[in-house]
Design a protein around this motif. Structure first.
Motif, PDB file in Angstrom:
ATOM      1  N   ARG A 167       1.983  14.758   7.260  1.00 59.53           N
ATOM      2  CA  ARG A 167       1.369  16.040   7.611  1.00 59.53           C
ATOM      3  C   ARG A 167       2.412  17.114   7.893  1.00 59.53           C
ATOM      4  O   ARG A 167       2.250  18.275   7.519  1.00 59.53           O
ATOM      5  CB  ARG A 167       0.463  15.842   8.821  1.00 59.53           C
ATOM      6  N   GLU A 168       3.516  16.725   8.543  1.00 60.77           N
ATOM      7  CA  GLU A 168       4.509  17.722   8.957  1.00 60.77           C
ATOM      8  C   GLU A 168       5.628  17.924   7.944  1.00 60.77           C
ATOM      9  O   GLU A 168       6.398  18.882   8.063  1.00 60.77           O
ATOM     10  CB  GLU A 168       5.094  17.334  10.318  1.00 60.77           C
ATOM     11  N   GLU A 207       0.854  -1.180   0.000  1.00 61.36           N
ATOM     12  CA  GLU A 207       0.000   0.000   0.000  1.00 61.36           C
ATOM     13  C   GLU A 207       0.891   1.231   0.000  1.00 61.36           C
ATOM     14  O   GLU A 207       1.976   1.208   0.590  1.00 61.36           O
ATOM     15  CB  GLU A 207      -0.905   0.041   1.235  1.00 61.36           C
ATOM     16  N   VAL A 208       0.439   2.310  -0.648  1.00 61.91           N
ATOM     17  CA  VAL A 208       1.180   3.568  -0.592  1.00 61.91           C
ATOM     18  C   VAL A 208       0.218   4.670  -0.174  1.00 61.91           C
ATOM     19  O   VAL A 208      -0.876   4.794  -0.733  1.00 61.91           O
ATOM     20  CB  VAL A 208       1.836   3.933  -1.936  1.00 61.91           C
ATOM     21  N   ARG A 217      -2.241  -3.406  -2.989  1.00 57.52           N
ATOM     22  CA  ARG A 217      -3.644  -3.192  -2.637  1.00 57.52           C
ATOM     23  C   ARG A 217      -4.135  -1.828  -3.121  1.00 57.52           C
ATOM     24  O   ARG A 217      -5.334  -1.592  -3.193  1.00 57.52           O
ATOM     25  CB  ARG A 217      -3.808  -3.294  -1.115  1.00 57.52           C
ATOM     26  N   GLY A 218      -3.190  -0.927  -3.443  1.00 53.99           N
ATOM     27  CA  GLY A 218      -3.577   0.368  -3.985  1.00 53.99           C
ATOM     28  C   GLY A 218      -2.926   1.520  -3.260  1.00 53.99           C
ATOM     29  O   GLY A 218      -2.036   1.348  -2.419  1.00 53.99           O
ATOM     30  N   ILE A 219      -3.366   2.739  -3.597  1.00 50.05           N
ATOM     31  CA  ILE A 219      -2.892   3.952  -2.934  1.00 50.05           C
ATOM     32  C   ILE A 219      -4.055   4.537  -2.136  1.00 50.05           C
ATOM     33  O   ILE A 219      -5.216   4.416  -2.532  1.00 50.05           O
ATOM     34  CB  ILE A 219      -2.313   4.978  -3.928  1.00 50.05           C
ATOM     35  N   PHE A 220      -3.717   5.200  -1.018  1.00 50.39           N
ATOM     36  CA  PHE A 220      -4.749   5.689  -0.105  1.00 50.39           C
ATOM     37  C   PHE A 220      -4.330   7.015   0.513  1.00 50.39           C
ATOM     38  O   PHE A 220      -3.139   7.235   0.752  1.00 50.39           O
ATOM     39  CB  PHE A 220      -5.000   4.677   1.023  1.00 50.39           C
ATOM     40  N   TYR A 221      -5.303   7.868   0.781  1.00 54.87           N
ATOM     41  CA  TYR A 221      -5.044   9.088   1.538  1.00 54.87           C
ATOM     42  C   TYR A 221      -4.756   8.699   2.982  1.00 54.87           C
ATOM     43  O   TYR A 221      -5.458   7.871   3.564  1.00 54.87           O
ATOM     44  CB  TYR A 221      -6.260  10.011   1.484  1.00 54.87           C
ATOM     45  N   GLY A 222      -3.719   9.308   3.552  1.00 56.67           N
ATOM     46  CA  GLY A 222      -3.387   9.017   4.943  1.00 56.67           C
ATOM     47  C   GLY A 222      -2.914  10.261   5.670  1.00 56.67           C
ATOM     48  O   GLY A 222      -2.011  10.953   5.196  1.00 56.67           O
TER      49      GLY A 222
END
Length: 207
Positions: A161-162, A122-123, A150-155
């Protein structure tokens, strides 16, 4: 000028605008950078996932070093957030990246789940440019590595974030899955993962 001719010209103009927009989007997805900050997840007292005789922090560092070697061999500069089995705070990892101009940030991890049938990489991304980089790395791993993606996902992970630069977090596979853990335990598989990550990074880079 006939109505049919006017409609044809409008249609052609619309197609030209569409093509131009697609080209602009593709160009926007190409990243400009000279340094890759490689973040080996966990470390020290933070071992990460521990399943099937494997400890995540060790796998992360091994793959990170292989990615570093592959990028250097292709002429890119690199920086590592850790080179040994030491604990590095998440904010400190982001600060390392933020000090380096013209850089991208790639955090390397392995996954674990109580659902032991889950497998595959996953990325994760948090920005539009991060999504473009995540897509390139995902495609590369899917094409080159047994186990697939499995795919790419927003995380909304802290390191993503930083970090001010384009940043992704790569989960290289589920060590909670026995078959995948057996693959991840081998240096040959970890080398393939590293080479796929390198190829994905290069594919996303503006020429």
């Amino acid at each position: 000028m006939s109505a049919l001719f006017r409609l044809s010209r409008i249609a052609l103009a619309s197609l030209a605008l569409l093509a131009g927009g697609m080209a602009t989007t593709a160009a926007a997805q190409s990243l400009r950078f000279s340094t890759v900050v490689i973040d080996a997840g966990h470390g020290g007292h933070d071992g990460g996932a521990a399943r099937n005789g494997l400890v995540e922090k060790r796998l992360c560092l091994d793959v990170a070093k292989r990615v570093e070697a592959g990028l250097k061999a292709r002429g890119l500069k690199t920086a590592m957030t850790r080179r040994t089995d030491t604990f590095v705070d998440l904010s400190q990892r982001a600060r390392v990246a933020n000090r380096i101009p013209s850089s991208i940030f790639v955090s390397i991890h392995f996954n674990g789940s109580r659902k032991t049938l889950i497998s595959g990489g996953e990325v994760y991304y948090r920005s539009s440019r991060g999504k473009a980089l995540a897509s390139a790395i995902s495609r590369s791993i899917k094409a080159r590595v047994t186990g697939g993606m499995r795919g790419i996902f927003y995380g909304d992970y802290k390191v993503l974030r930083e970090t001010k630069a384009t940043a992704v977090l790569v989960e290289c596979g589920y060590i909670s899955n026995k078959r995948e853990a057996a693959r991840c335990a081998t240096p040959a598989h970890r080398q393939k993962l590293a080479e796929a990550i390198v190829s994905g990074i290069l594919a996303a880079r503006a020429r």
